[in-house]
Design an enzyme around this catalytic site. Sequence first.
Site: not given
Length: 327
Positions: A294, A292, A161, A82
């Site tokens: 991931g 966080h 996606g 991102g």
Amino acid sequence: MPRLPVLFVTRELPNLAQKRLQELTSVQVQQHNSIQALERQPFLDAAKEADGIICLLSDKVDTEFLQSAGPQLKVVSTVSVGYDHVDLGALKEHGGIRLGYTPDVLTDATADTTVLLALMASRRAKEALHIVSSGSGSQFSLSRGLGVQFTGKTLGIVGFGRIGYATAERLQAFGISRVLYSGSRPQEERAQPLRAQYVSFERLLTESDLVCICCPLNDKTKGMFNRSAFEKMKSSAILVNTARGAIVNQDDLLDVLNRGLIAHAALDVTVPEPIPADHPLVIHPRCTILPHIGSATEETRNAMANLAIDNALAGIFGEPLKAEVHL
């Protein structure tokens, strides 16, 4: 002796990438070698000499930052897929500074974390762990602390996606019988192996037992999970977010959890990060939060950091970036 280009790195990198960084001879490496984010002013000061910068999601690259940078700045390389922390318009205005990012390499790790959170939520792992850690456990019970299985359930993926697809593929192994997805357009070729069905966001909310957020953060998705969206979901539904914290309105989420309008929320991303330990969502029994993680595997984080180094070096020396956001 000619000046070596300066590469500024805003954080400590994983071991293998850090070793590579320290061995670079084509650039002068300046680094904030810490796991903690730089304060704003030191971040601005560091830009003044940099030809390239490797940054993270917490480093806001905007007009103020670019005005602090000298005309020698050629590339911003973010260690993330991102880039909502980067003002693309400002990069254009300042002579077309290039932007590198790290797609693809974190797909598997993030999909794994999404499944982890889904299972933790469905089996009420937060409550079970509290029972063990607090010493308040009782004898085996046939009726207490029961979770749910995914067998025969409907999965809704918001953002189909690479990560969305990988998440759905993994969850089918747990007995998911139907996959719905929403997004800006149908992804027929990608959907075919999973027999996934493209539906409206509203239909996905009303029909899904498990909703996984896998979309990017942008003007359309910011705050899209608000009170109105939550009220369309099943009272038994589970929400998982491993995308971006700002996609979910956390005040509205807390409200619907308190009112029992959804069963559980499981988040790897929040606003802010880190989220305060006394935040109502952190202590809520039906909200599971991870910090966080991931993409937090040795393999993925080193791959991300190495790709960011590749992008930064390519940008500094005017070569094609391996992964570039075209402005």
